[in-house]
Design an enzyme around this catalytic site. Structure first.
Site, PDB file in Angstrom:
ATOM      1  N   GLU A 149       8.724  16.496 -10.633  1.00  0.00           N
ATOM      2  CA  GLU A 149       7.812  15.494 -11.173  1.00  0.00           C
ATOM      3  C   GLU A 149       8.642  14.429 -11.875  1.00  0.00           C
ATOM      4  OE1 GLU A 149       6.918  18.744 -12.245  1.00  0.00           O
ATOM      5  OE2 GLU A 149       5.214  19.034 -10.893  1.00  0.00           O
ATOM      6  N   TYR A 168      15.956   9.735  -6.379  1.00  0.00           N
ATOM      7  CA  TYR A 168      15.326  10.747  -5.526  1.00  0.00           C
ATOM      8  C   TYR A 168      15.022  10.199  -4.125  1.00  0.00           C
ATOM      9  CZ  TYR A 168      14.646  12.808 -10.166  1.00  0.00           C
ATOM     10  OH  TYR A 168      14.851  13.298 -11.430  1.00  0.00           O
TER      11      TYR A 168
HETATM   12  C1  LIG Z   1      18.079   9.388 -13.589  1.00  0.00           C
HETATM   13  C2  LIG Z   1      19.533   9.589 -13.991  1.00  0.00           C
HETATM   14  C3  LIG Z   1      19.817  11.095 -14.031  1.00  0.00           C
HETATM   15  C4  LIG Z   1      20.443   8.953 -12.927  1.00  0.00           C
HETATM   16  O1  LIG Z   1      21.770   9.293 -13.236  1.00  0.00           O
HETATM   17  P1  LIG Z   1      22.989   8.280 -13.024  1.00  0.00           P
HETATM   18  O2  LIG Z   1      24.224   9.071 -13.152  1.00  0.00           O
HETATM   19  O3  LIG Z   1      22.861   7.103 -13.914  1.00  0.00           O
HETATM   20  O4  LIG Z   1      22.738   7.800 -11.525  1.00  0.00           O
HETATM   21  P2  LIG Z   1      23.827   7.506 -10.398  1.00  0.00           P
HETATM   22  O5  LIG Z   1      24.905   6.627 -10.925  1.00  0.00           O
HETATM   23  O6  LIG Z   1      24.252   8.785  -9.777  1.00  0.00           O
HETATM   24  O7  LIG Z   1      22.936   6.657  -9.371  1.00  0.00           O
HETATM   25  C5  LIG Z   1      22.537   7.183  -8.136  1.00  0.00           C
HETATM   26  C6  LIG Z   1      21.360   6.386  -7.603  1.00  0.00           C
HETATM   27  O8  LIG Z   1      20.260   6.466  -8.514  1.00  0.00           O
HETATM   28  C7  LIG Z   1      19.551   5.209  -8.540  1.00  0.00           C
HETATM   29  N1  LIG Z   1      19.670   4.674  -9.880  1.00  0.00           N
HETATM   30  C8  LIG Z   1      20.202   5.297 -10.948  1.00  0.00           C
HETATM   31  N2  LIG Z   1      20.088   4.530 -12.059  1.00  0.00           N
HETATM   32  C9  LIG Z   1      19.448   3.405 -11.674  1.00  0.00           C
HETATM   33  C10 LIG Z   1      19.024   2.228 -12.377  1.00  0.00           C
HETATM   34  N3  LIG Z   1      19.236   2.080 -13.691  1.00  0.00           N
HETATM   35  N4  LIG Z   1      18.396   1.274 -11.670  1.00  0.00           N
HETATM   36  C11 LIG Z   1      18.186   1.406 -10.356  1.00  0.00           C
HETATM   37  N5  LIG Z   1      18.570   2.496  -9.633  1.00  0.00           N
HETATM   38  C12 LIG Z   1      19.184   3.481 -10.292  1.00  0.00           C
HETATM   39  C13 LIG Z   1      20.218   4.350  -7.493  1.00  0.00           C
HETATM   40  O9  LIG Z   1      19.548   4.576  -6.273  1.00  0.00           O
HETATM   41  C14 LIG Z   1      21.621   4.913  -7.449  1.00  0.00           C
HETATM   42  O10 LIG Z   1      22.235   4.708  -6.195  1.00  0.00           O
HETATM   43  P3  LIG Z   1      23.091   3.359  -5.947  1.00  0.00           P
HETATM   44  O11 LIG Z   1      24.209   3.400  -6.921  1.00  0.00           O
HETATM   45  O12 LIG Z   1      23.499   3.492  -4.520  1.00  0.00           O
HETATM   46  O13 LIG Z   1      22.162   2.207  -6.208  1.00  0.00           O
HETATM   47  C15 LIG Z   1      19.872   8.906 -15.347  1.00  0.00           C
HETATM   48  O14 LIG Z   1      19.369   7.586 -15.328  1.00  0.00           O
HETATM   49  C16 LIG Z   1      19.287   9.624 -16.556  1.00  0.00           C
HETATM   50  O15 LIG Z   1      19.898  10.557 -17.080  1.00  0.00           O
HETATM   51  N6  LIG Z   1      18.086   9.198 -17.037  1.00  0.00           N
HETATM   52  C17 LIG Z   1      17.464   9.791 -18.199  1.00  0.00           C
HETATM   53  C18 LIG Z   1      16.913  11.154 -17.861  1.00  0.00           C
HETATM   54  C19 LIG Z   1      15.904  11.069 -16.748  1.00  0.00           C
HETATM   55  O16 LIG Z   1      15.068  10.176 -16.718  1.00  0.00           O
HETATM   56  N7  LIG Z   1      15.988  12.047 -15.810  1.00  0.00           N
HETATM   57  C20 LIG Z   1      15.067  12.134 -14.699  1.00  0.00           C
HETATM   58  C21 LIG Z   1      13.866  12.899 -15.099  1.00  0.00           C
HETATM   59  S1  LIG Z   1      12.696  13.023 -13.750  1.00  0.00           S
END
Ligand SMILES: CC(C)(COP(=O)(O)OP(=O)(O)OC[C@H]1O[C@@H](n2cnc3c(N)ncnc32)[C@H](O)[C@@H]1OP(=O)(O)O)[C@@H](O)C(=O)NCCC(=O)NCCS
Length: 207
Positions: A148, A160
């Site tokens: 979710e 995702y």
């Molecule tokens: C969601 C989360 C885990 C992503 O982790 P991250 O290490 O920053 O993400 P990555 O660098 O591995 O990015 C992978 C892909 O995610 C997407 N993405 C991640 N952050 C993004 C942003 N700020 N804006 C747009 N796309 C994003 C993109 O598709 C990206 O691929 P790309 O680099 O080819 O565009 C991170 O933002 C986070 O910890 N958020 C807070 C906790 C949370 O919301 N968790 C999810 C709960 S459902």
């Protein structure tokens, strides 16, 4: 920075809680990670920076669980830093950059949490954790992976979607802090050639 993924252990909880607090500030208090680590349905992993150490409490580390052991599974997947038997962890531990968890329920893997440290976002940590979950769920013979995500959390949704999750439902008012709706996302059959090819390509592109 050199990053590797391994199973989460009790001595990691302090660092994991730090990341949880900054990642899910409105969902405080955090999950009971100690209990989750004892739950045979749950699998938790951490992404660590092998070039940075921090002080850590000395804790007995137990071997992996589940078929073949989660430790051996992660060892096979990443080939580094395995913890294969009961052993004492040194007082120094690697800096944790992110963590994730999932539950195996029937033939479904359900992602309960995934987060990267704020200062290390957009560096591929989330992606590395998600690839690890997909590979572990494949080894554990899960049919699909679900989760979710908040309607407002578009960055997570993009992560995702990149990995083949699509919206399969909407849970109205799912999040109790602000009554926000939760989008239910799921993969197709993760054992399908189509899905596995996609993951292989994404993994290669990332490498
Ligand atoms: C969601 C989360 C885990 C992503 O982790 P991250 O290490 O920053 O993400 P990555 O660098 O591995 O990015 C992978 C892909 O995610 C997407 N993405 C991640 N952050 C993004 C942003 N700020 N804006 C747009 N796309 C994003 C993109 O598709 C990206 O691929 P790309 O680099 O080819 O565009 C991170 O933002 C986070 O910890 N958020 C807070 C906790 C949370 O919301 N968790 C999810 C709960 S459902």
């Amino acid at each position: 920075m050199s990053v590797y993924v391994r199973p989460m252990h009790r001595e990691d909880i302090a660092q994991v809680v730090e990341i949880d607090r900054e990642s899910f500030p409105t969902e405080w208090p955090p999950p009971n990670f100690r209990r989750e680590l004892e739950n045979w349905l749950a699998h938790y992993i951490v992404a660590c920076d092998s070039e940075r150490t921090v002080d850590s409490p000395e804790v007995e580390v137990s071997p992996g669980k589940g078929p073949g052991g989660l430790v051996s599974s992660v060892k096979r997947l990443f080939g580094r830093h395995p913890l294969t038997t009961n052993q004492r962890q040194s007082k120094e531990a690697h800096h944790i950059l992110g963590f994730a968890g999932f539950w195996i329920m029937a033939d479904e893997a359900h992602i309960t949490t995934i987060a990267a440290r704020e200062e290390h976002r957009r560096q591929g940590i989330g992606e590395l954790l998600l690839i690890s979950i997909i590979e572990m769920a494949t080894e554990l013979k899960a049919g699909s992976i679900t989760l979710e995500v908040r309607v407002s959390n578009t960055s997570a949704q993009k992560l995702y979607s990149k990995y083949g999750f699509t919206q399969v439902g909407l849970r109205r008012g799912y999040y109790t802090d602000n009554k926000e709706d939760g989008i239910l996302m799921s993969t197709e059959d993760i054992s399908s050639a189509q899905f596995q090819t996609r993951i292989k390509q994404l993994k290669e592109a990332r490498a």
